[in-house]
Design a protein around this motif. Structure first.
Motif, mmCIF file in Angstrom:
data_model
loop_
_atom_site.group_PDB
_atom_site.id
_atom_site.type_symbol
_atom_site.label_atom_id
_atom_site.label_comp_id
_atom_site.label_asym_id
_atom_site.label_seq_id
_atom_site.Cartn_x
_atom_site.Cartn_y
_atom_site.Cartn_z
ATOM 1 N N GLY A 188 0.810 -1.218 0.000
ATOM 2 C CA GLY A 188 0.000 0.000 0.000
ATOM 3 C C GLY A 188 0.838 1.260 0.000
ATOM 4 O O GLY A 188 2.052 1.245 -0.226
ATOM 5 N N ASP A 189 0.191 2.369 0.301
ATOM 6 C CA ASP A 189 0.851 3.678 0.231
ATOM 7 C C ASP A 189 1.997 3.824 1.214
ATOM 8 O O ASP A 189 2.904 4.639 1.008
ATOM 9 C CB ASP A 189 -0.172 4.796 0.484
ATOM 10 C CG ASP A 189 -1.159 4.943 -0.667
ATOM 11 O OD1 ASP A 189 -0.829 4.498 -1.781
ATOM 12 O OD2 ASP A 189 -2.253 5.488 -0.444
ATOM 13 N N GLU A 190 1.983 3.059 2.290
ATOM 14 C CA GLU A 190 3.043 3.171 3.293
ATOM 15 C C GLU A 190 4.139 2.132 3.085
ATOM 16 O O GLU A 190 5.002 1.948 3.937
ATOM 17 C CB GLU A 190 2.447 3.046 4.698
ATOM 18 C CG GLU A 190 1.467 4.171 5.031
ATOM 19 C CD GLU A 190 0.948 4.094 6.445
ATOM 20 O OE1 GLU A 190 1.407 3.211 7.197
ATOM 21 O OE2 GLU A 190 0.093 4.921 6.811
ATOM 22 N N GLY A 191 4.113 1.456 1.950
ATOM 23 C CA GLY A 191 5.116 0.443 1.650
ATOM 24 C C GLY A 191 6.368 1.036 1.033
ATOM 25 O O GLY A 191 6.621 2.242 1.113
ATOM 26 N N SER A 192 7.146 0.179 0.369
ATOM 27 C CA SER A 192 8.446 0.593 -0.161
ATOM 28 C C SER A 192 8.517 0.526 -1.686
ATOM 29 O O SER A 192 9.596 0.653 -2.260
ATOM 30 C CB SER A 192 9.547 -0.305 0.426
ATOM 31 O OG SER A 192 9.289 -1.679 0.135
ATOM 32 N N TYR A 193 7.386 0.360 -2.329
ATOM 33 C CA TYR A 193 7.363 0.228 -3.787
ATOM 34 C C TYR A 193 7.849 1.507 -4.478
ATOM 35 O O TYR A 193 7.408 2.607 -4.163
ATOM 36 C CB TYR A 193 5.940 -0.088 -4.250
ATOM 37 C CG TYR A 193 5.727 0.017 -5.739
ATOM 38 C CD1 TYR A 193 6.157 -0.998 -6.590
ATOM 39 C CD2 TYR A 193 5.116 1.138 -6.294
ATOM 40 C CE1 TYR A 193 5.969 -0.898 -7.955
ATOM 41 C CE2 TYR A 193 4.930 1.240 -7.664
ATOM 42 C CZ TYR A 193 5.354 0.223 -8.491
ATOM 43 O OH TYR A 193 5.168 0.324 -9.848
ATOM 44 N N VAL A 194 8.770 1.324 -5.437
ATOM 45 C CA VAL A 194 9.238 2.453 -6.248
ATOM 46 C C VAL A 194 9.186 2.134 -7.743
ATOM 47 O O VAL A 194 9.478 2.993 -8.575
ATOM 48 C CB VAL A 194 10.680 2.877 -5.869
ATOM 49 C CG1 VAL A 194 10.720 3.434 -4.450
ATOM 50 C CG2 VAL A 194 11.661 1.715 -6.038
ATOM 51 N N GLY A 195 8.834 0.899 -8.081
ATOM 52 C CA GLY A 195 8.749 0.510 -9.482
ATOM 53 C C GLY A 195 9.496 -0.778 -9.740
ATOM 54 O O GLY A 195 10.470 -1.096 -9.052
ATOM 55 N N TYR A 196 9.024 -1.530 -10.728
ATOM 56 C CA TYR A 196 9.672 -2.772 -11.147
ATOM 57 C C TYR A 196 10.137 -2.591 -12.595
ATOM 58 O O TYR A 196 9.316 -2.512 -13.510
ATOM 59 C CB TYR A 196 8.692 -3.944 -11.077
ATOM 60 C CG TYR A 196 8.030 -4.153 -9.736
ATOM 61 C CD1 TYR A 196 8.768 -4.212 -8.554
ATOM 62 C CD2 TYR A 196 6.647 -4.314 -9.650
ATOM 63 C CE1 TYR A 196 8.157 -4.421 -7.330
ATOM 64 C CE2 TYR A 196 6.022 -4.539 -8.430
ATOM 65 C CZ TYR A 196 6.783 -4.585 -7.269
ATOM 66 O OH TYR A 196 6.163 -4.798 -6.062
ATOM 67 N N TRP A 197 11.447 -2.540 -12.803
ATOM 68 C CA TRP A 197 11.947 -2.215 -14.138
ATOM 69 C C TRP A 197 13.121 -3.086 -14.560
ATOM 70 O O TRP A 197 14.158 -3.110 -13.899
ATOM 71 C CB TRP A 197 12.373 -0.749 -14.191
ATOM 72 C CG TRP A 197 11.226 0.189 -13.993
ATOM 73 C CD1 TRP A 197 10.950 0.946 -12.884
ATOM 74 C CD2 TRP A 197 10.155 0.433 -14.929
ATOM 75 N NE1 TRP A 197 9.788 1.656 -13.081
ATOM 76 C CE2 TRP A 197 9.275 1.359 -14.317
ATOM 77 C CE3 TRP A 197 9.873 -0.027 -16.207
ATOM 78 C CZ2 TRP A 197 8.130 1.828 -14.959
ATOM 79 C CZ3 TRP A 197 8.726 0.426 -16.849
ATOM 80 C CH2 TRP A 197 7.870 1.347 -16.221
ATOM 81 N N ALA A 198 12.944 -3.771 -15.696
ATOM 82 C CA ALA A 198 14.031 -4.541 -16.309
ATOM 83 C C ALA A 198 14.763 -3.626 -17.297
ATOM 84 O O ALA A 198 14.695 -3.804 -18.519
ATOM 85 C CB ALA A 198 13.482 -5.774 -17.003
ATOM 86 N N PHE A 199 15.448 -2.634 -16.758
ATOM 87 C CA PHE A 199 16.140 -1.671 -17.610
ATOM 88 C C PHE A 199 17.144 -2.359 -18.534
ATOM 89 O O PHE A 199 17.400 -1.892 -19.650
ATOM 90 C CB PHE A 199 16.866 -0.628 -16.754
ATOM 91 C CG PHE A 199 15.953 0.293 -16.008
ATOM 92 C CD1 PHE A 199 15.057 1.109 -16.685
ATOM 93 C CD2 PHE A 199 15.979 0.357 -14.623
ATOM 94 C CE1 PHE A 199 14.210 1.971 -16.001
ATOM 95 C CE2 PHE A 199 15.134 1.218 -13.932
ATOM 96 C CZ PHE A 199 14.245 2.022 -14.614
ATOM 97 N N GLU A 200 17.702 -3.473 -18.059
ATOM 98 C CA GLU A 200 18.696 -4.182 -18.862
ATOM 99 C C GLU A 200 18.102 -4.753 -20.149
ATOM 100 O O GLU A 200 18.794 -4.836 -21.171
ATOM 101 C CB GLU A 200 19.361 -5.289 -18.042
ATOM 102 C CG GLU A 200 18.453 -6.426 -17.593
ATOM 103 C CD GLU A 200 17.656 -6.133 -16.335
ATOM 104 O OE1 GLU A 200 17.069 -7.084 -15.782
ATOM 105 O OE2 GLU A 200 17.635 -4.969 -15.901
#
Length: 260
Positions: free
Chosen positions: A210-222
């Protein structure tokens, strides 16, 4: 906020920005629990490196203009350099690696993500600084993906046929595929398998907090960096973790440079 992944809310984004400011103020007047001053310094720079990394990721996830990511990347590379220096003093190991890339999959992925961002944002100067930290630690000529990402950008890289972590096999196979369609299919396969492969990473399933979690995005930039460097057709890839607009940015930047 024109977010690039649906999990990010404005509340989470604004809370993180507030936290990134507040943590600087807090640790300006407080110390990390540690056994030695050198260890405290190491913990301090590691914390700020992590905040800088998350700020870069969440800024991209939130939909910020790609050019606005460059100063964040510049700041992040400086944090890695500071971490290497302080960790070296704390552990009494000259030229220690700032990340445990052979032992921890998530730290290897972090290194590859930062390398890929340097490539896609067309900042070879930052890439050289970042790569130097690992080359000095003895990681040059050890891992195929590392070398395949760098050999198109930096001179005198090595041709390697071994790699540390199995999850990257489809991505490496995409580079050497005989047919263009096969390369595209392997790139798509990698994107599909990427998130499940990192189920032990500390950020896995963070969007469920939720909003108080640590999510910043999931990205396979490679995946994007490999598509850009090796001319792989990504037109049919529409996976959440694939940074398609970053790849387009890199391609357009290269075209402009070639036409100048």
């Amino acid at each position: 906020m024109s977010r690039r992944q649906e999990f990010l809310t404005e509340v989470r984004y604004n809370d993180f920005l507030a936290y990134s400011d507040e943590t600087k103020e807090f640790w300006a007047n407080n110390t990390f629990e540690s056994d030695t001053p050198e260890q405290e310094a190491s913990l301090r720079v590691t914390h700020f490196k992590n905040v800088a990394l998350k700020k870069l990721f969440i800024s991209y996830t939130a939909g910020l203009e790609i050019t606005s990511l460059v100063p964040l990347l510049e700041e992040l590379i400086t944090h890695y350099e500071n971490r290497q220096k302080k960790l070296s003093l704390s552990e009494n190991i000259v030229d220690i690696s700032p990340l445990a890339i052979d032992d921890w999959l998530d730290e290897y992925e972090e290194r590859i993500q930062v390398i890929s961002l340097c490539i896609l944002l067309r900042r070879t100067d930052l890439l050289k600084r970042f790569v130097e930290l690992f080359d000095k630690a003895g990681y040059n000529g050890q891992d195929a993906l590392y070398e395949d990402l760098l050999c198109k950008v930096l001179p005198d890289r090595e041709d390697i046929y071994d790699w540390y972590h199995e999850v990257y096999t489809p991505l490496l196979q995409a580079i050497y595929a005989d047919e263009k369609d096969e390369a595209s299919d392997l790139l798509a396969e990698y994107c599909k398998e990427w998130y499940p492969a990192f189920k032990k990473a500390p950020w896995h399933d963070s969007h469920l907090q939720g909003d108080e979690g640590s999510y910043v995005g999931y990205w396979a930039f490679e995946a994007g960096a490999i598509a850009f460097l090796y001319g792989i057709d990504d037109s049919k890839i529409d996976h959440m973790v694939y940074p398609k607009d970053l790849v387009e940015y890199a391609r357009n930047y290269q075209l402009r440079s070639e036409n100048e």
